[in-house]
Design a protein around this motif. Structure first.
Motif, PDB file in Angstrom:
ATOM      1  N   LEU A  70       6.130   5.304   2.249  1.00 28.20           N
ATOM      2  CA  LEU A  70       5.896   5.360   3.693  1.00 28.20           C
ATOM      3  C   LEU A  70       4.491   4.867   4.049  1.00 28.20           C
ATOM      4  O   LEU A  70       4.277   4.254   5.093  1.00 28.20           O
ATOM      5  N   SER A  71       3.533   5.137   3.168  1.00 31.12           N
ATOM      6  CA  SER A  71       2.139   4.734   3.425  1.00 31.12           C
ATOM      7  C   SER A  71       1.951   3.233   3.308  1.00 31.12           C
ATOM      8  O   SER A  71       0.995   2.672   3.873  1.00 31.12           O
ATOM      9  N   GLU A  72       2.833   2.578   2.546  1.00 29.61           N
ATOM     10  CA  GLU A  72       2.764   1.135   2.281  1.00 29.61           C
ATOM     11  C   GLU A  72       1.481   0.743   1.545  1.00 29.61           C
ATOM     12  O   GLU A  72       1.059  -0.417   1.586  1.00 29.61           O
ATOM     13  N   ILE A  73       0.864   1.705   0.875  1.00 21.96           N
ATOM     14  CA  ILE A  73      -0.320   1.422   0.062  1.00 21.96           C
ATOM     15  C   ILE A  73       0.127   1.158  -1.371  1.00 21.96           C
ATOM     16  O   ILE A  73       0.916   1.921  -1.931  1.00 21.96           O
ATOM     17  N   THR A  74      -0.386   0.082  -1.956  1.00 23.28           N
ATOM     18  CA  THR A  74      -0.092  -0.244  -3.347  1.00 23.28           C
ATOM     19  C   THR A  74      -1.393  -0.512  -4.088  1.00 23.28           C
ATOM     20  O   THR A  74      -2.481  -0.531  -3.480  1.00 23.28           O
ATOM     21  N   THR A  75      -1.284  -0.749  -5.382  1.00 24.01           N
ATOM     22  CA  THR A  75      -2.484  -1.056  -6.171  1.00 24.01           C
ATOM     23  C   THR A  75      -2.991  -2.468  -5.890  1.00 24.01           C
ATOM     24  O   THR A  75      -4.024  -2.861  -6.432  1.00 24.01           O
ATOM     25  N   SER A  76      -2.301  -3.196  -5.040  1.00 21.94           N
ATOM     26  CA  SER A  76      -2.772  -4.518  -4.623  1.00 21.94           C
ATOM     27  C   SER A  76      -3.506  -4.450  -3.286  1.00 21.94           C
ATOM     28  O   SER A  76      -4.096  -5.438  -2.848  1.00 21.94           O
ATOM     29  N   SER A  77      -3.452  -3.276  -2.652  1.00 22.33           N
ATOM     30  CA  SER A  77      -4.108  -3.106  -1.352  1.00 22.33           C
ATOM     31  C   SER A  77      -5.627  -3.061  -1.515  1.00 22.33           C
ATOM     32  O   SER A  77      -6.137  -2.500  -2.481  1.00 22.33           O
ATOM     33  N   GLY A  78      -6.325  -3.657  -0.567  1.00 21.38           N
ATOM     34  CA  GLY A  78      -7.781  -3.577  -0.571  1.00 21.38           C
ATOM     35  C   GLY A  78      -8.226  -2.167  -0.211  1.00 21.38           C
ATOM     36  O   GLY A  78      -7.755  -1.610   0.785  1.00 21.38           O
ATOM     37  N   PHE A  79      -9.113  -1.595  -1.012  1.00 24.21           N
ATOM     38  CA  PHE A  79      -9.529  -0.210  -0.808  1.00 24.21           C
ATOM     39  C   PHE A  79     -10.165  -0.009   0.567  1.00 24.21           C
ATOM     40  O   PHE A  79      -9.923   1.001   1.232  1.00 24.21           O
ATOM     41  N   TRP A  80     -10.973  -0.996   1.000  1.00 28.04           N
ATOM     42  CA  TRP A  80     -11.685  -0.860   2.265  1.00 28.04           C
ATOM     43  C   TRP A  80     -10.895  -1.399   3.451  1.00 28.04           C
ATOM     44  O   TRP A  80     -11.332  -1.298   4.587  1.00 28.04           O
ATOM     45  N   ASN A  81      -9.728  -1.985   3.177  1.00 29.82           N
ATOM     46  CA  ASN A  81      -8.914  -2.548   4.257  1.00 29.82           C
ATOM     47  C   ASN A  81      -7.834  -1.590   4.750  1.00 29.82           C
ATOM     48  O   ASN A  81      -7.061  -1.935   5.643  1.00 29.82           O
ATOM     49  N   ILE A  82      -7.755  -0.396   4.160  1.00 33.81           N
ATOM     50  CA  ILE A  82      -6.717   0.564   4.540  1.00 33.81           C
ATOM     51  C   ILE A  82      -7.011   1.132   5.928  1.00 33.81           C
ATOM     52  O   ILE A  82      -8.102   1.658   6.183  1.00 33.81           O
ATOM     53  N   ASN A  83      -6.041   1.010   6.815  1.00 29.08           N
ATOM     54  CA  ASN A  83      -6.156   1.575   8.164  1.00 29.08           C
ATOM     55  C   ASN A  83      -5.591   3.002   8.120  1.00 29.08           C
ATOM     56  O   ASN A  83      -4.375   3.202   8.150  1.00 29.08           O
ATOM     57  N   THR A  84      -6.467   3.979   8.032  1.00 28.79           N
ATOM     58  CA  THR A  84      -6.034   5.368   7.827  1.00 28.79           C
ATOM     59  C   THR A  84      -5.174   5.893   8.981  1.00 28.79           C
ATOM     60  O   THR A  84      -4.244   6.670   8.767  1.00 28.79           O
ATOM     61  N   LYS A  85      -5.451   5.453  10.209  1.00 30.31           N
ATOM     62  CA  LYS A  85      -4.670   5.922  11.361  1.00 30.31           C
ATOM     63  C   LYS A  85      -3.232   5.418  11.294  1.00 30.31           C
ATOM     64  O   LYS A  85      -2.288   6.163  11.580  1.00 30.31           O
ATOM     65  N   ASN A  86      -3.060   4.155  10.918  1.00 35.50           N
ATOM     66  CA  ASN A  86      -1.713   3.589  10.808  1.00 35.50           C
ATOM     67  C   ASN A  86      -0.930   4.234   9.671  1.00 35.50           C
ATOM     68  O   ASN A  86       0.270   4.506   9.796  1.00 35.50           O
ATOM     69  N   VAL A  87      -1.621   4.491   8.550  1.00 36.70           N
ATOM     70  CA  VAL A  87      -0.967   5.130   7.405  1.00 36.70           C
ATOM     71  C   VAL A  87      -0.539   6.539   7.773  1.00 36.70           C
ATOM     72  O   VAL A  87       0.573   6.976   7.466  1.00 36.70           O
ATOM     73  N   GLN A  88      -1.417   7.272   8.446  1.00 36.69           N
ATOM     74  CA  GLN A  88      -1.102   8.639   8.883  1.00 36.69           C
ATOM     75  C   GLN A  88       0.119   8.655   9.790  1.00 36.69           C
ATOM     76  O   GLN A  88       1.037   9.471   9.621  1.00 36.69           O
ATOM     77  N   LYS A  89       0.169   7.736  10.739  1.00 37.26           N
ATOM     78  CA  LYS A  89       1.284   7.657  11.685  1.00 37.26           C
ATOM     79  C   LYS A  89       2.599   7.365  10.956  1.00 37.26           C
ATOM     80  O   LYS A  89       3.637   7.958  11.260  1.00 37.26           O
ATOM     81  N   SER A  90       2.557   6.467   9.976  1.00 39.58           N
ATOM     82  CA  SER A  90       3.764   6.098   9.230  1.00 39.58           C
ATOM     83  C   SER A  90       4.316   7.280   8.443  1.00 39.58           C
ATOM     84  O   SER A  90       5.528   7.530   8.426  1.00 39.58           O
ATOM     85  N   ILE A  91       3.424   8.029   7.800  1.00 39.38           N
ATOM     86  CA  ILE A  91       3.865   9.168   6.993  1.00 39.38           C
ATOM     87  C   ILE A  91       4.420  10.274   7.878  1.00 39.38           C
ATOM     88  O   ILE A  91       5.422  10.912   7.540  1.00 39.38           O
ATOM     89  N   GLU A  92       3.801  10.512   9.031  1.00 41.94           N
ATOM     90  CA  GLU A  92       4.226  11.588   9.923  1.00 41.94           C
ATOM     91  C   GLU A  92       5.538  11.284  10.640  1.00 41.94           C
ATOM     92  O   GLU A  92       6.091  12.162  11.307  1.00 41.94           O
ATOM     93  N   GLU A  93       6.059  10.072  10.500  1.00 38.13           N
ATOM     94  CA  GLU A  93       7.369   9.749  11.051  1.00 38.13           C
ATOM     95  C   GLU A  93       8.489  10.420  10.257  1.00 38.13           C
ATOM     96  O   GLU A  93       9.616  10.532  10.732  1.00 38.13           O
ATOM     97  N   HIS A  94       8.166  10.861   9.040  1.00 41.29           N
ATOM     98  CA  HIS A  94       9.147  11.580   8.235  1.00 41.29           C
ATOM     99  C   HIS A  94       9.447  12.924   8.898  1.00 41.29           C
ATOM    100  O   HIS A  94       8.532  13.651   9.291  1.00 41.29           O
ATOM    101  N   LEU A  95      10.713  13.277   9.022  1.00 34.65           N
ATOM    102  CA  LEU A  95      11.114  14.480   9.759  1.00 34.65           C
ATOM    103  C   LEU A  95      10.619  15.773   9.130  1.00 34.65           C
ATOM    104  O   LEU A  95      10.515  16.802   9.801  1.00 34.65           O
ATOM    105  N   GLN A  96      10.303  15.741   7.833  1.00 32.48           N
ATOM    106  CA  GLN A  96       9.884  16.963   7.158  1.00 32.48           C
ATOM    107  C   GLN A  96       8.370  17.120   7.076  1.00 32.48           C
ATOM    108  O   GLN A  96       7.888  18.141   6.597  1.00 32.48           O
TER     109      GLN A  96
END
Length: 262
Positions: A70-96
């Motif tokens: 859900l986070s769409e973060i992989t080991t190919s992702s740039g460490f400093w390019n991660i948009n924490t707000k977008n990642v948070q929103k994606s994970i919180e879309e899970h019903l649980q």
């Protein structure tokens, strides 16, 4: 008073020393910036600038791999390019999942911390029991053991009815909530939201989901007015009255219990 005169020959060495110090400081600053830029270039060109590891914390029911996907973060992702707000929103879309936070730990570790909705009740399903979360979501996992830590919902078919019931249960005081053993959905022609409760203290309750929490929060006060040896059904549908399991023998036993708010 005589003024002390300093000759130009005496001042020149001091001026030269001060200029030399100033030049050295500039050179050191320039070299520091130069080497820092080189280190930054090396860092961003190396694997250290990529995500090295992804860790999930706080999950109980949701699989860690599912949260990482859900986070769409992989080991190919740039460490400093991660948009924490977008990642948070994606994970919180899970019903649980109620809440998610993303932590970056130097040099390249990412920690996904989640807070799941708590299990509040169980749904009877073909001689097994499925946990129901506080948001009304029914989990797929099943247990054959009769739950003793939360109420069991029996005869509930529609998701909207279950969610409404969970919403009302959250409004109860802990003592009353913990005294409920079973909640049967028993709709009739006049009230599709009618429920029949079996309490841990031996009483039964008839109520409507629409007014459930308001009426049930008076349960302890109602029970305190009853004879401990007299068990029966407390009706909360419209008015509030007690129906004994045993035949009425006196006029006093035939009296109804009026609502405390009247």
């Amino acid at each position: 008073m005589e003024k002390k005169v300093v000759s130009l020959e005496d001042r020149i060495p001091k001026l030269q020393h001060q200029r030399k110090q100033k030049t050295n400081r500039r050179l050191i600053s320039f070299l520091s910036i130069f080497f820092l830029l080189i280190l930054l270039v090396i860092y961003f060109q190396s694997s250290l600038s990529k995500v090295g590891s992804i860790k999930v914390e706080g999950n109980v029911h949701v699989d860690a791999k599912e949260i990482i996907n859900l986070s769409e973060i992989t080991t190919s992702s740039g460490f400093w390019n991660i948009n924490t707000k977008n990642v948070q929103k994606s994970i919180e879309e899970h019903l649980q999942i109620k809440k998610a936070t993303i932590e970056k730990k130097f040099p390249n570790q990412v920690v996904l911390v989640v807070n799941e909705y708590e299990s509040m009740a169980y749904l009877e399903d073909q001689e097994a029991y499925r946990p129901i979360l506080e948001n009304g979501q029914v989990l797929k996992e099943r247990t054959v053991n009769i739950p003793a830590d939360a109420p069991v919902l029996i005869g509930w078919k529609k998701e909207e009815h279950i969610k409404e019931m969970m919403s009302e249960l959250k409004k109860l005081s802990p003592s009353i909530f913990n005294s409920i053993s079973e909640i049967h959905h028993t709709p009739d022609k006049t009230d599709p939201w009618l429920v029949h409760l079996y309490m841990n203290d031996g009483y039964e309750v008839m109520a409507s989901v629409r007014t459930f929490s308001k009426k049930m929060n008076t349960y302890s006060k109602i029970v305190s007015q009853l004879d401990e040896d007299s068990k029966g059904i407390i009706h909360f549908e419209v008015g509030t009255y007690f129906e004994s399991f045993t035949p009425l023998t006196t006029m006093e036993e035939d009296e109804t219990i009026n609502e405390n708010e009247r």
